[in-house]
Design an enzyme around this catalytic site. Structure first.
Site, PDB file in Angstrom:
ATOM      1  N   LYS A  40       0.836  -1.213   0.000  1.00 48.97           N
ATOM      2  CA  LYS A  40       0.000   0.000   0.000  1.00 48.97           C
ATOM      3  C   LYS A  40       0.861   1.249   0.000  1.00 48.97           C
ATOM      4  O   LYS A  40       0.568   2.216  -0.701  1.00 48.97           O
ATOM      5  CB  LYS A  40      -0.944  -0.002   1.208  1.00 48.97           C
ATOM      6  CG  LYS A  40      -2.099  -0.977   1.055  1.00 48.97           C
ATOM      7  CD  LYS A  40      -3.278  -0.625   1.927  1.00 48.97           C
ATOM      8  CE  LYS A  40      -4.463  -1.496   1.539  1.00 48.97           C
ATOM      9  NZ  LYS A  40      -5.631  -1.318   2.379  1.00 48.97           N
ATOM     10  N   LYS A  72      -4.667  -8.908  -6.433  1.00 55.88           N
ATOM     11  CA  LYS A  72      -5.990  -9.322  -5.950  1.00 55.88           C
ATOM     12  C   LYS A  72      -7.071  -8.290  -6.238  1.00 55.88           C
ATOM     13  O   LYS A  72      -6.775  -7.096  -6.354  1.00 55.88           O
ATOM     14  CB  LYS A  72      -5.925  -9.674  -4.461  1.00 55.88           C
ATOM     15  CG  LYS A  72      -6.005  -8.529  -3.516  1.00 55.88           C
ATOM     16  CD  LYS A  72      -6.315  -9.024  -2.094  1.00 55.88           C
ATOM     17  CE  LYS A  72      -6.422  -7.809  -1.193  1.00 55.88           C
ATOM     18  NZ  LYS A  72      -7.032  -8.024   0.076  1.00 55.88           N
ATOM     19  N   LYS A 104     -11.455  -3.530  -3.353  1.00 55.91           N
ATOM     20  CA  LYS A 104     -12.499  -2.520  -3.475  1.00 55.91           C
ATOM     21  C   LYS A 104     -11.943  -1.116  -3.643  1.00 55.91           C
ATOM     22  O   LYS A 104     -12.621  -0.231  -4.131  1.00 55.91           O
ATOM     23  CB  LYS A 104     -13.465  -2.589  -2.293  1.00 55.91           C
ATOM     24  CG  LYS A 104     -12.821  -2.454  -0.926  1.00 55.91           C
ATOM     25  CD  LYS A 104     -13.881  -2.536   0.171  1.00 55.91           C
ATOM     26  CE  LYS A 104     -13.653  -3.672   1.126  1.00 55.91           C
ATOM     27  NZ  LYS A 104     -12.423  -3.581   1.908  1.00 55.91           N
TER      28      LYS A 104
END
Ligand code: AQP
Length: 333
Positions: free
Chosen positions: A114, A197, A200
């Site tokens: 991230k 992956k 959202k």
């Protein structure tokens, strides 16, 4: 109830839930609810580790709760609550931050992934210490098992390490939880980049299917799903896009990958994709009706999260009191 093993898990309202969240975790949670004492949380405190508009966070928080119930979680059987309603999560997290090493947090792959995508001056301490909050979420409920996707295994290992460290330093305080990762490894990948992956918070909305996506959007996203130039439906790692679609198909229909491959022998990708779109639409349609209904009944949702928080609070406070006593904090009462 007393003898049942305890399960804790949660999802971030960092957006609307995806098919990945549903097939990788939520469907599994529903199957566990009769057998275990389950605590399923909407982890809104985790969701602010990256910038988030307050109005979106409020909306997504209620949506995630509605998604839980619509997917089949029964509020009479499981404890459903919102993380920020139980202050013990933040309180334990501070204590456990003092028992977690900087080096351990720096090795977390989710943090590395991230933070890599962010400007260095936008990476917050909250993003870095996110795993300790997750450790606290789990340990507060004396959890036996944590049903999560494969991507969360490293955080689970940290949870076990911190629990053992604390227990060894003081005395038995926390149950050391076990990961409960579905054997068939349902990691659903992005429809646009099948090597990462489905998430959202992905900036590309074609990369994910949302539980709330309408049939047209599902058909369109499937049509645009990245495959390859082979044109043959085969289950192997050199065709990650097709493999991912087969996994989705298989997870919904319970057919094996071999059965699906034989079914599409000699047929091209177009028919395969069209069929998957319809399978997803059929699976999600009754869930979507329930979500719509629940989101129009906010009073009902409020009742659920208030009573869930009351129940969770009792258990969490008991653990926190023990922890405070062990570390030497003077009790107020
Ligand atoms: N693609 C996926 N395949 C299988 N399981 C998945 N999970 C998430 N994505 C997939 C599982 O869903 C649970 C809740 O995840 P979360 O919402 O707390 O956070 P996450 O894992 O970071 O999910 P996202 O969608 O990728 O969120 P963002 O984009 O905000 O980071 C976990 O059990 C997870 O394994």
């Amino acid at each position: 109830m007393e003898d049942k093993k305890v399960i804790f898990s949660g999802m971030q309202p960092s957006g609307s839930l995806t098919l990945g969240n549903y097939l990788g975790a939520l469907k599994n949670w529903v199957n566990l609810q009769n057998e275990y004492d389950c605590y399923y949380c909407v982890v809104n405190m985790h969701a602010i580790t990256v910038p988030k508009e307050p109005k979106d966070l409020r909306k997504n928080t209620l949506e995630v709760l509605a998604n839980y119930i619509a997917a089949g979680l029964d509020p009479e059987l499981v404890t459903l609550f919102i993380q920020s309603h139980v202050a013990a999560h933040a309180e334990l997290s501070w204590v456990l931050n003092c028992f977690t090493y900087y080096g351990e947090l720096g090795r977390m792959t989710q943090f590395k992934d991230k933070s890599k995508k962010m400007e260095s001056n936008a990476i917050t301490a909250g993003l870095f210490t996110y795993p300790t909050l997750m450790v606290s979420d789990i340990l507060l409920y004396q959890t036996d098992l944590v049903p999560v996707g494969e991507d969360q295994r490293q955080h689970l290992e940290l949870t076990r390490d911190v629990a053992q460290r604390f227990n060894n330093r003081f005395s038995e305080t926390f149950k050391v939880p076990e990961p409960f990762i579905s054997k068939d490894g349902a990691k659903i990948m992005s429809l646009q980049d099948p090597t990462s992956k489905m998430s959202k918070s992905d900036a590309n909305e074609n990369s994910y299917i949302l539980l709330m996506d309408k049939p047209d959007a599902i058909r369109r996203k499937l049509k645009r799903a990245v495959t390859d130039s082979e044109g043959v439906v085969r289950y192997n790692d050199t065709q990650p896009g097709v493999k991912n679609l087969i996994n989705i198909y298989s997870k919904i229909t319970n057919k094996s990958s071999q059965e699906i491959v034989s079914e599409y022998e000699g047929k091209g990708y177009a028919k395969f994709k069209d069929d998957i779109a319809e399978i997803i639409i059929n699976e999600l349609s009754p869930i979507q009706d329930k979500i719509d209904y629940l989101l129009k009944n906010k009073d009902y949702l409020e009742k659920i999260y208030i009573s869930g928080a009351e129940k969770a609070e009792k258990v969490a406070r008991k653990t926190l009191r023990k922890v405070y006593k062990k570390v030497g904090f003077i009790p107020r009462f």
